[in-house]
Scaffold this active site. Structure first.
Site, PDB file in Angstrom:
ATOM      1  N   GLY A   1      51.582  18.641   9.157  1.00  0.00           N
ATOM      2  CA  GLY A   1      50.897  17.359   9.306  1.00  0.00           C
ATOM      3  C   GLY A   1      49.457  17.441   8.850  1.00  0.00           C
ATOM      4  O   GLY A   1      48.971  18.489   8.419  1.00  0.00           O
TER       5      GLY A   1
ATOM      6  N   GLU B   1      52.041  15.439   3.325  1.00  0.00           N
ATOM      7  CA  GLU B   1      51.675  16.619   4.112  1.00  0.00           C
ATOM      8  C   GLU B   1      52.856  17.584   4.240  1.00  0.00           C
ATOM      9  O   GLU B   1      52.677  18.805   4.168  1.00  0.00           O
ATOM     10  CB  GLU B   1      51.191  16.196   5.504  1.00  0.00           C
ATOM     11  CG  GLU B   1      49.811  15.564   5.522  1.00  0.00           C
ATOM     12  CD  GLU B   1      48.705  16.577   5.284  1.00  0.00           C
ATOM     13  OE1 GLU B   1      48.983  17.798   5.331  1.00  0.00           O
ATOM     14  OE2 GLU B   1      47.549  16.152   5.050  1.00  0.00           O
TER      15      GLU B   1
ATOM     16  N   GLU C   1      52.451  21.378   2.766  1.00  0.00           N
ATOM     17  CA  GLU C   1      52.389  22.504   3.702  1.00  0.00           C
ATOM     18  C   GLU C   1      53.669  23.333   3.765  1.00  0.00           C
ATOM     19  O   GLU C   1      53.639  24.458   4.265  1.00  0.00           O
ATOM     20  CB  GLU C   1      52.039  21.995   5.097  1.00  0.00           C
ATOM     21  CG  GLU C   1      50.632  21.419   5.176  1.00  0.00           C
ATOM     22  CD  GLU C   1      50.165  21.174   6.588  1.00  0.00           C
ATOM     23  OE1 GLU C   1      48.942  21.075   6.792  1.00  0.00           O
ATOM     24  OE2 GLU C   1      51.015  21.075   7.496  1.00  0.00           O
TER      25      GLU C   1
ATOM     26  N   PRO D   1      43.077  11.223  24.375  1.00  0.00           N
ATOM     27  CA  PRO D   1      41.718  11.392  23.834  1.00  0.00           C
ATOM     28  C   PRO D   1      41.343  12.826  23.509  1.00  0.00           C
ATOM     29  O   PRO D   1      40.544  13.074  22.600  1.00  0.00           O
ATOM     30  CB  PRO D   1      40.832  10.826  24.951  1.00  0.00           C
ATOM     31  CG  PRO D   1      41.710   9.861  25.681  1.00  0.00           C
ATOM     32  CD  PRO D   1      43.080  10.466  25.642  1.00  0.00           C
ATOM     33  N   ASP D   2      41.908  13.801  24.234  1.00  0.00           N
ATOM     34  CA  ASP D   2      41.520  15.191  24.039  1.00  0.00           C
ATOM     35  C   ASP D   2      42.591  16.007  23.318  1.00  0.00           C
ATOM     36  O   ASP D   2      42.588  17.231  23.388  1.00  0.00           O
ATOM     37  CB  ASP D   2      41.200  15.843  25.383  1.00  0.00           C
ATOM     38  CG  ASP D   2      42.405  15.797  26.335  1.00  0.00           C
ATOM     39  OD1 ASP D   2      43.407  15.116  26.012  1.00  0.00           O
ATOM     40  OD2 ASP D   2      42.343  16.436  27.398  1.00  0.00           O
TER      41      ASP D   2
ATOM     42  N   GLU E   1      51.772  30.007   6.277  1.00  0.00           N
ATOM     43  CA  GLU E   1      53.193  30.211   6.008  1.00  0.00           C
ATOM     44  C   GLU E   1      53.976  29.088   6.660  1.00  0.00           C
ATOM     45  O   GLU E   1      53.471  28.350   7.514  1.00  0.00           O
ATOM     46  CB  GLU E   1      53.676  31.564   6.529  1.00  0.00           C
ATOM     47  CG  GLU E   1      53.587  31.739   8.030  1.00  0.00           C
ATOM     48  CD  GLU E   1      54.135  33.074   8.502  1.00  0.00           C
ATOM     49  OE1 GLU E   1      55.339  33.331   8.253  1.00  0.00           O
ATOM     50  OE2 GLU E   1      53.370  33.846   9.112  1.00  0.00           O
TER      51      GLU E   1
END
Length: 219
Positions: A42, A58, A62, A79-80, A113
């Site tokens: 992502g 993505e 990746e 939020p965190d 990887e």
């Protein structure tokens, strides 16, 4: 972090049935935060792309995997959830067909990887489990629940099979996804009642009696 400002990202849960087990494709991060930890593929959504386009980009950057059907799963917005800044992630699910499970995967972009991992190992509560970065364990758990729920009511699990398959192969994949045995008679009655498969004129020949090949009706 500036009040009221946030970034939008995507994360992709790619499932496949490999070696008779449900597996998920993970990348080992090559940058901070969580450098060297396993994570879902992502990244951030660019200014002029949709979240679907970002998820496909993505995933290819990746892992080198492309051309998969992607479906939105859920938005994750704690939020965190990202220590860098406020990041809202739109998670997606993709299913890799059985005839592509031998495709090479390779880390690229900011991934050191890419590799397949057993879902049971990643979500295990034992000490040797795979610890994922960010809130990706929670995302994977939600994706697994959604896949199992839809396997009971739709043809989604047939995306994990090759284009043509036997009914025994289809039943086995459903059992692997659901995590428990499925009664043969009940399973085949469900396929017929919901018209989930179509019979082909072709047979699969092997060491035992030939088996009729089928295709998914709605894929």
């Amino acid at each position: 972090m500036t009040e009221g400002r946030y970034a939008v990202a995507v994360d992709v849960v790619v499932f496949a049935v490999r070696d008779a087990e449900l597996q998920v494709l993970l990348i080992r991060r090559g940058i901070e935060p969580f450098c060297d930890r396993w994570a879902l593929p992502g990244g951030f959504v660019r200014a002029r792309e949709t979240v679907e386009e970002a998820a496909a980009r993505e995933l290819e950057e990746e892992t080198r995997v492309k051309g998969l059907y992607l479906e939105q799963l859920q938005t994750f917005s704690a939020p965190d959830r990202d220590p860098r800044e406020r990041v809202i992630s739109v998670a997606h699910v993709a299913l890799l067909p059985a005839d592509r499970t031998k495709d090479a995967v390779e880390g690229g972009s900011d991934a050191r990887e890419a590799a397949w991992h057993r879902v049971s190992t990643v979500l295990s509560r034992k000490s040797r489990r795979v610890a994922l970065a960010f809130d990706h364990e929670a995302i994977l758990g939600v994706a697994l629940e959604r896949l199992r729920a839809r396997t009971l009511s739709t043809a989604v699990a047939f995306r994990l099979l090759p284009r043509e398959f036997t009914l025994s192969e289809a039943q086995r994949v459903h059992e692997i996804v659901l995590g428990h045995p499925v009664d043969k008679v009940t399973f085949r009655r469900r396929l017929a009642a919901l018209a989930l498969v179509r019979e082909t004129p072709r047979m699969r020949h092997g060491p035992h009696r030939p088996a009729r090949l089928y295709v998914a009706a709605d894929l």
